[in-house]
Design an enzyme around this catalytic site. Structure first.
Site, PDB file in Angstrom:
ATOM      1  N   LYS A 116      36.923  37.438  35.787  1.00  0.00           N
ATOM      2  CA  LYS A 116      37.910  38.359  35.213  1.00  0.00           C
ATOM      3  C   LYS A 116      37.352  39.144  34.038  1.00  0.00           C
ATOM      4  CE  LYS A 116      42.295  36.586  36.790  1.00  0.00           C
ATOM      5  NZ  LYS A 116      43.640  36.156  36.426  1.00  0.00           N
ATOM      6  N   LYS A 208      38.610  36.978  48.608  1.00  0.00           N
ATOM      7  CA  LYS A 208      39.959  36.419  48.512  1.00  0.00           C
ATOM      8  C   LYS A 208      41.007  37.539  48.513  1.00  0.00           C
ATOM      9  CE  LYS A 208      41.429  35.023  44.567  1.00  0.00           C
ATOM     10  NZ  LYS A 208      41.802  34.421  43.281  1.00  0.00           N
ATOM     11  N   LYS A 211      45.703  40.145  43.945  1.00  0.00           N
ATOM     12  CA  LYS A 211      46.629  41.131  43.377  1.00  0.00           C
ATOM     13  C   LYS A 211      45.890  42.358  42.874  1.00  0.00           C
ATOM     14  CE  LYS A 211      49.776  37.597  41.511  1.00  0.00           C
ATOM     15  NZ  LYS A 211      50.058  36.739  40.354  1.00  0.00           N
TER      16      LYS A 211
HETATM   17  P1  TYM Z   1      48.283  33.182  40.340  1.00  0.00           P
HETATM   18  O1  TYM Z   1      49.467  33.838  39.767  1.00  0.00           O
HETATM   19  O2  TYM Z   1      46.987  33.910  40.396  1.00  0.00           O
HETATM   20  O3  TYM Z   1      48.588  32.717  41.811  1.00  0.00           O
HETATM   21  C1  TYM Z   1      49.738  31.962  42.108  1.00  0.00           C
HETATM   22  C2  TYM Z   1      49.415  30.940  43.173  1.00  0.00           C
HETATM   23  O4  TYM Z   1      48.946  31.601  44.342  1.00  0.00           O
HETATM   24  C3  TYM Z   1      47.721  31.014  44.776  1.00  0.00           C
HETATM   25  N1  TYM Z   1      46.889  32.056  45.395  1.00  0.00           N
HETATM   26  C4  TYM Z   1      46.389  31.959  46.627  1.00  0.00           C
HETATM   27  N2  TYM Z   1      46.472  30.991  47.560  1.00  0.00           N
HETATM   28  C5  TYM Z   1      45.848  31.212  48.719  1.00  0.00           C
HETATM   29  N3  TYM Z   1      45.139  32.348  49.001  1.00  0.00           N
HETATM   30  C6  TYM Z   1      45.021  33.328  48.088  1.00  0.00           C
HETATM   31  N4  TYM Z   1      44.343  34.441  48.367  1.00  0.00           N
HETATM   32  C7  TYM Z   1      45.675  33.152  46.824  1.00  0.00           C
HETATM   33  N5  TYM Z   1      45.761  33.920  45.709  1.00  0.00           N
HETATM   34  C8  TYM Z   1      46.513  33.232  44.844  1.00  0.00           C
HETATM   35  C9  TYM Z   1      47.090  30.492  43.496  1.00  0.00           C
HETATM   36  O5  TYM Z   1      46.129  29.487  43.783  1.00  0.00           O
HETATM   37  C10 TYM Z   1      48.290  29.969  42.756  1.00  0.00           C
HETATM   38  O6  TYM Z   1      48.613  28.663  43.216  1.00  0.00           O
HETATM   39  N6  TYM Z   1      46.554  30.019  36.973  1.00  0.00           N
HETATM   40  C11 TYM Z   1      47.596  30.178  37.941  1.00  0.00           C
HETATM   41  C12 TYM Z   1      48.999  30.108  37.352  1.00  0.00           C
HETATM   42  C13 TYM Z   1      49.272  28.883  36.546  1.00  0.00           C
HETATM   43  C14 TYM Z   1      49.452  27.581  37.040  1.00  0.00           C
HETATM   44  C15 TYM Z   1      49.740  26.773  35.890  1.00  0.00           C
HETATM   45  C16 TYM Z   1      49.388  27.023  38.310  1.00  0.00           C
HETATM   46  C17 TYM Z   1      49.455  28.842  35.183  1.00  0.00           C
HETATM   47  N7  TYM Z   1      49.726  27.584  34.815  1.00  0.00           N
HETATM   48  C18 TYM Z   1      49.959  25.408  36.025  1.00  0.00           C
HETATM   49  C19 TYM Z   1      49.629  25.638  38.414  1.00  0.00           C
HETATM   50  C20 TYM Z   1      49.899  24.867  37.290  1.00  0.00           C
HETATM   51  C21 TYM Z   1      47.410  31.537  38.563  1.00  0.00           C
HETATM   52  O7  TYM Z   1      46.790  32.399  38.041  1.00  0.00           O
HETATM   53  O8  TYM Z   1      48.087  31.732  39.671  1.00  0.00           O
END
Ligand code: TYM
Length: 353
Positions: A116, A208, A211
């Site tokens: 990032k 991957k 967003k």
């Molecule tokens: P974020 O917002 O990027 O994504 C949310 C969830 O979606 C999953 N994800 C995917 N799964 C499969 N294939 C993909 N291409 C894909 N892109 C995203 C992510 O793995 C995630 O589960 N850091 C986390 C948010 C967070 C969090 C937490 C998660 C903050 N605190 C505590 C669990 C526990 C994140 O950026 O998710």
């Protein structure tokens, strides 16, 4: 060893462009955990979102949109606790204490920060660097035992386990003196799996689905209507071969593997089962079946999201109610942490001197 009640926590960033990877890798599985009657907390992680600059007006809308996606996908805000992170001050508070537990070397290994921050590392926010520590605080403020996420979060969850372990070790005698047994924090289990743990871009099966990909055609957005979904699946990159009849035949064919994985996850079956039906089929017949399945699954979610987003007062009330219930769990954890660390605080007398 302390016994911990099963508690599920997960979060999604309100940074716009929620997509099929977020749904299949995370949100759909949140609903499954709720259906197993686990106590679940699902958090819209707005503090994480601002590690990269967000337009304030857009951010508010995005927080409501992620909440709407949770509800539309089937999360019941009465059974699960749905809230946005910034309304529960214990997340940021615990993150500070964990900043003093986590080691610089651990954070230096985080690949998501490197991705990032890109080449301009010097100009990245401190928050972006510290992001995984806040994530550990999210999870451990509730002493959550299980965290359903996509595969890209694996390293962050390993860090959460390291922080819990180090806190338990560093403060062992104080934890015992305060009557918490040997472990104050559980060593959280990541729940990563199923055919959609890593959904790939529709334009490039080695990247991957994300967003931030500049191409709209790389992802199916949860806000896409039936026409957009159909167009994106039709245009998805493939290879010229027919689908194999065994999973091994998907090796070295990332685009085919991805579409079969998406089909399997949407249907709730395995890749093997998809190939039983479609082995030997050309993409010209597989893609229309995938379009039908994707539209059938996503159209009702899309319609319900639209309905919910049109009523922001309702969404805000759901978040406020969830925040109150979340805080009722996190506040006693923080009180205990303060006692363990050795702070003096207002409130009931301490058990240990
Ligand atoms: P974020 O917002 O990027 O994504 C949310 C969830 O979606 C999953 N994800 C995917 N799964 C499969 N294939 C993909 N291409 C894909 N892109 C995203 C992510 O793995 C995630 O589960 N850091 C986390 C948010 C967070 C969090 C937490 C998660 C903050 N605190 C505590 C669990 C526990 C994140 O950026 O998710």
């Amino acid at each position: 060893m302390a016994a911990f009640n099963e508690l599920v926590f997960s979060g999604v960033q309100p940074t716009g462009n929620l997509h099929l990877g977020n749904y299949l890798g995370a949100i759909k599985r949140f609903v499954e955990m709720q259906e197993r009657d686990a106590q679940c907390l699902y958090c819209v992680v707005d503090l994480h979102a601002i590690t990269l600059w967000q337009d304030p007006q857009a951010l508010r809308g995005q927080i409501r949109e992620v909440t709407a996606a949770f509800l539309a996908a089937g999360i019941d805000p009465k059974r699960s606790i749905v809230f946005n992170q910034s309304q529960v001050p214990q997340h940021a508070e615990l993150a500070w204490i964990f900043n003093c537990v986590a080691r610089l070397g651990w954070l230096n290994r985080m690949t998501q920060f490197k991705d990032k921050a890109g080449k301009d590392r010097e100009n990245a926010s401190i928050g972006l660097y510290d992001y995984p520590v806040l994530m550990a605080a999210d999870i451990l403020a509730y002493r959550a035992t299980h965290v359903p996420v996509g595969e890209d979060q694996k390293q962050h969850l390993e860090l959460t386990r390291d922080i819990a372990q180090k806190f338990n070790n560093d403060f062992g005698p104080s934890i015992q003196a305060h009557g918490h047994g040997e472990q104050f924090f559980p060593i959280t289990e990541p729940l990563i799996g199923g055919p959609a743990a890593r959904v790939m871009s529709l334009r490039d099966g080695t990247k991957k689905m994300s967003k931030s990909d500049p191409s709209e055609y790389s992802r199916i957005a949860l806000t896409d209507d039936a026409d957009a979904i159909a167009q994106k699946v039709r245009k998805a990159k493939t290879d010229p071969e027919a689908l194999p009849s065994e999973v091994e035949g998907l090796k070295g064919r990332p685009e085919a593997d991805n579409l079969v994985g998406i089909f399997a996850a949407l249907r709730g079956i395995t890749r093997e089962e998809v190939l039983k039906d479609f082995g030997g089929a050309q993409f010209s017949s597989f893609k229309p079946a995938l379009v039908d399945l994707a539209v059938e699954t996503l159209a009702p979610i899309n319609a319900e999201m639209k309905r919910l987003v049109a009523d922001p007062a309702h969404i805000d009330a759901v978040l406020a109610d969830g925040a109150g219930r979340a805080e009722a769990i996190a506040a006693p954890t923080l009180d205990a942490v303060k006692d363990i660390v050795g702070f003096v605080r207002r409130g009931p007398a301490l058990r240990a001197v």
